[in-house]
Design a protein around this motif. Structure first.
Motif, PDB file in Angstrom:
ATOM      1  N   ARG A   1      37.514  20.809  74.888  1.00 18.77           N
ATOM      2  CA  ARG A   1      36.752  22.172  74.954  1.00 18.77           C
ATOM      3  C   ARG A   1      37.740  23.365  75.210  1.00 18.77           C
ATOM      4  NH1 ARG A   1      31.048  21.169  78.091  1.00 18.77           N
ATOM      5  NH2 ARG A   1      30.286  19.647  76.542  1.00 18.77           N
ATOM      6  N   ALA A   2      38.979  22.919  75.465  1.00 17.81           N
ATOM      7  CA  ALA A   2      39.851  23.895  75.703  1.00 17.81           C
ATOM      8  C   ALA A   2      40.448  24.760  74.370  1.00 17.81           C
ATOM      9  CB  ALA A   2      41.073  23.661  76.452  1.00 17.81           C
ATOM     10  N   MET A   3      41.007  25.985  74.452  1.00 20.22           N
ATOM     11  CA  MET A   3      41.503  26.563  73.364  1.00 20.22           C
ATOM     12  C   MET A   3      42.821  25.594  72.872  1.00 20.22           C
ATOM     13  SD  MET A   3      40.470  29.497  72.753  1.00 20.22           S
ATOM     14  CE  MET A   3      41.651  30.521  72.157  1.00 20.22           C
ATOM     15  N   ALA A   4      42.767  25.440  71.524  1.00 19.20           N
ATOM     16  CA  ALA A   4      43.604  24.672  70.871  1.00 19.20           C
ATOM     17  C   ALA A   4      45.030  25.628  70.580  1.00 19.20           C
ATOM     18  CB  ALA A   4      43.184  24.473  69.532  1.00 19.20           C
TER      19      ALA A   4
ATOM     20  N   PHE B   1      32.111  13.689  72.781  1.00 21.00           N
ATOM     21  CA  PHE B   1      33.407  13.817  72.131  1.00 21.00           C
ATOM     22  C   PHE B   1      33.736  12.466  71.456  1.00 21.00           C
ATOM     23  CE2 PHE B   1      34.775  12.689  76.356  1.00 21.00           C
ATOM     24  CZ  PHE B   1      35.694  11.595  76.154  1.00 21.00           C
ATOM     25  N   ASN B   2      34.371  12.660  70.369  1.00 20.90           N
ATOM     26  CA  ASN B   2      35.295  11.305  69.740  1.00 20.90           C
ATOM     27  C   ASN B   2      36.782  11.638  70.148  1.00 20.90           C
ATOM     28  OD1 ASN B   2      36.718  10.049  67.335  1.00 20.90           O
ATOM     29  ND2 ASN B   2      34.607   9.313  66.965  1.00 20.90           N
TER      30      ASN B   2
ATOM     31  N   PRO C   1      44.292  19.604  72.451  1.00 22.88           N
ATOM     32  CA  PRO C   1      43.073  19.778  71.463  1.00 22.88           C
ATOM     33  C   PRO C   1      42.963  19.661  69.849  1.00 22.88           C
ATOM     34  CG  PRO C   1      43.274  21.336  73.280  1.00 22.88           C
ATOM     35  CD  PRO C   1      44.507  20.760  73.048  1.00 22.88           C
ATOM     36  N   ARG C   2      42.127  19.199  69.379  1.00 19.66           N
ATOM     37  CA  ARG C   2      42.028  19.191  67.852  1.00 19.66           C
ATOM     38  C   ARG C   2      42.229  20.745  67.413  1.00 19.66           C
ATOM     39  NH1 ARG C   2      36.650  18.044  64.608  1.00 19.66           N
ATOM     40  NH2 ARG C   2      35.946  19.646  66.123  1.00 19.66           N
ATOM     41  N   ASN C   3      42.907  20.720  66.269  1.00 21.17           N
ATOM     42  CA  ASN C   3      43.363  21.936  65.564  1.00 21.17           C
ATOM     43  C   ASN C   3      44.688  22.861  66.509  1.00 21.17           C
ATOM     44  OD1 ASN C   3      41.519  21.625  63.696  1.00 21.17           O
ATOM     45  ND2 ASN C   3      40.011  22.501  64.790  1.00 21.17           N
ATOM     46  N   THR C   4      45.154  22.225  67.333  1.00 14.95           N
ATOM     47  CA  THR C   4      46.380  22.841  67.959  1.00 14.95           C
ATOM     48  C   THR C   4      47.301  23.077  66.860  1.00 14.95           C
ATOM     49  OG1 THR C   4      46.039  21.864  69.987  1.00 14.95           O
ATOM     50  CG2 THR C   4      48.395  22.505  69.665  1.00 14.95           C
TER      51      THR C   4
END
Length: 323
Positions: free
Chosen positions: A85-88, A112-113, A257-260
């Motif tokens: 849930r954190a900023m990427a 989450f997955n 996080p995803r999309n970092t």
């Protein structure tokens, strides 16, 4: 007209190139403030020890602090959810462990997955567990312990670093045919404290967290869970010398996080690999019973998929359940 068209094309090309240039510049400047590394276990355990060592070494390379934050509970799921849930933006990272692979099967409903929502950054190290008992247990070998456990069915307490922790599932795999009482803790630190005090009797402890207590004679090591003996404890046999085919190792890595941004992931991967290849770092991790690894983020992603499938089979075979 031709000149105007040429100018327009040049401007369009520049506009297309700008985001890539800006991302590269951003990655080169990263980090400009402290970075948080979230750990799902309490202080004093193997995940915490490795996170703090890597945090120290990465802080030196980047010139910014990498601060370890322990968020315990739900077998590391609270920590993992916080990172998803954190900023990427590269300023919140996760110390990934085998618990993440295990939880995908152990817990039926997660918000989450892990494979989808955590971007792999770098594989850090592999580490076996070590089967340790309190000195009051009248057993010096795995066969002797099995005999004691069978003679005291339901009376031998087995600590773990929490529901879904590798120590939990490893213990469940071992206790097939042996009745042990599972006592979950929030990490290796609290589990070892109670083991040292004799409040619990057995623990499949992470090597790095237990090795000094073993060397000091405060705990008795019966076996390591790797396929072969560990260089850190050469006189301690492997469990599979007594239980054929038994093997369970822990894996540690860094996720984001995803999309970092890929440029941030690549920068972190590059610096972490530089740390892991340093002779001093190799020697320190080896002394703790860990094998430094490294490699590309893509290779780490493949390992995550493979280990999630493998640990899923172990969970189903062992019958492990969240207590």
């Amino acid at each position: 007209m031709k000149l105007a068209r040429r100018k327009a094309l040049s401007l369009a090309a520049f506009a297309c190139a700008c985001p890539a240039v800006l991302r590269t510049a951003w990655a080169q400047a990263y980090p400009t403030r402290p970075v948080r590394v979230i750990v799902g276990f309490a202080p004093g355990g193997s995940a915490d020890i490795l996170a703090r060592l890597m945090g120290q070494w990465l802080s030196e390379r980047f010139g910014q602090q990498f601060i370890v934050e322990n968020r315990t509970g739900a077998g590391t799921n609270i920590a993992t959810e916080a990172v998803t849930r954190a900023m990427a933006d590269g300023y919140t990272l996760l110390l990934t462990t085998a618990a993440n692979f295990i939880n995908a099967t152990l817990y039926e409903k997660l918000s989450f997955n892990f494979i989808r929502d955590i971007a792999p950054v770098v594989l850090l190290a592999r580490e076996p567990n070590v089967m340790v008992v309190h000195p009051s247990v009248p057993a010096s070998t795995v066969p002797e312990f099995i005999a004691v456990a069978r003679a005291n069915a339901g009376k031998i307490t087995m600590a773990s670093g929490g529901n879904g922790a590798p120590s939990h599932v490893t213990g469940e795999l071992f206790k097939t045919g042996v009745n042990l009482v599972h006592v979950p803790y929030r990490g290796a630190g609290p589990a070892l404290s109670d083991l040292l005090a004799g409040q619990v009797l057995l623990y499949f402890a992470p090597m790095s967290a237990a090795v000094e207590y073993i060397r000091a004679g405060k705990l008795r090591a019966l076996a390591v869970t790797a396929a072969t003996r560990s260089e850190a404890l050469t006189n301690v046999p492997a469990v599979n010398e007594f239980v054929p085919g038994f093997e369970a190792s822990q894996w540690y890595g860094i996720g984001a996080p995803r999309n970092t941004p890929a440029e941030i992931v690549e920068r972190l991967n590059l610096e972490a690999n530089a740390v892991l290849s340093h002779p001093m770092v190799k020697a320190r991790l080896s002394d703790l019973g860990e094998t430094p690894l490294g490699g590309s983020s893509t290779a780490f992603g493949r390992l995550i998929a493979e280990e999630t499938e493998r640990w899923g089979r172990v969970v189903r075979f062992s019958g492990a359940k969240p207590d």
